[in-house]
Design an enzyme around this catalytic site. Sequence first.
Site: not given
Ligand code: FPP
Length: 254
Positions: A25-26, A29, A42, A70, A136
Amino acid sequence: MTEQELKTKILKIGNLPRHIAIIMDGNGRWALSKKLPRIAGHREGINSVREITRECGELGIEVLTLYTFSKENWKRPIMEVSAIMKLLVETIRTEIDDLMKNNVRLNVIGRLDELPDKPRKEMETGIKRTASNTGLNLILALNYGARTEILDAVVKFCKDVENGDTHYENLTEELFQTYLYTNDFPDPDILIRTSGEYRISNFLLWQIAYTEIYFTSTPWPAFRKKQLYEAILNYQTRERRFGMVGEQMKRSTT
Ligand code: FPP
């Protein structure tokens, strides 16, 4: 402690988690705090994914599960959803050789069949290519929701009953877990959530019954080796009792 000191310490203590699950998460931000667009968060998050995956492999962790997208994430602005899907395709494509080199086996949990064609096909290719790797297990939770997973398991079980393959009286916790997406893997020993939120967000609800939970304020793009070692060290100092008293646990391990 320095990164190296932390690593030496956790290896000396031993008793490493078999399965680490992470709610990444994050990203948004982190980007906004640097006056960058959310997608830059991202992108930087991918660098954390690479570093944490490599490190878990080196430490001999068996399973790493990353909450990547999700079921609820579809509600984000369409531009962000398409950017994440594009990033997913790019990442699998560019990282696959590294996964092969590091003997990592790629897996997915979630409703993969509901993903757009491109990311779905890319994932399927990645899963096939890495299928015989023995290091892994990297599990990406994609289009994942724990309540949906439990409902999908209930439906599968009921179908087996209808077909005469099993019977309602046979249903135990052990049997039920074989119907979950995570059937082949042990439950997480530690669940890490980055970026200072104290929620589970519909992640692995069945599997985390006895999991140790670790919250950190570090946003995912800044979560690297050192932060992983700190989380593991914290885990190693906890006493897991699985509903028993401490004395019983000591006796069972001596
Ligand atoms: C949460 O941060 C992150 C996500 C919902 C997406 C995660 C995706 C990646 C890291 C890219 C793809 C990953 C792989 C494994 C190929 P947020 O956007 O909810 O942050 P915020 O809470 O600060 O808004």
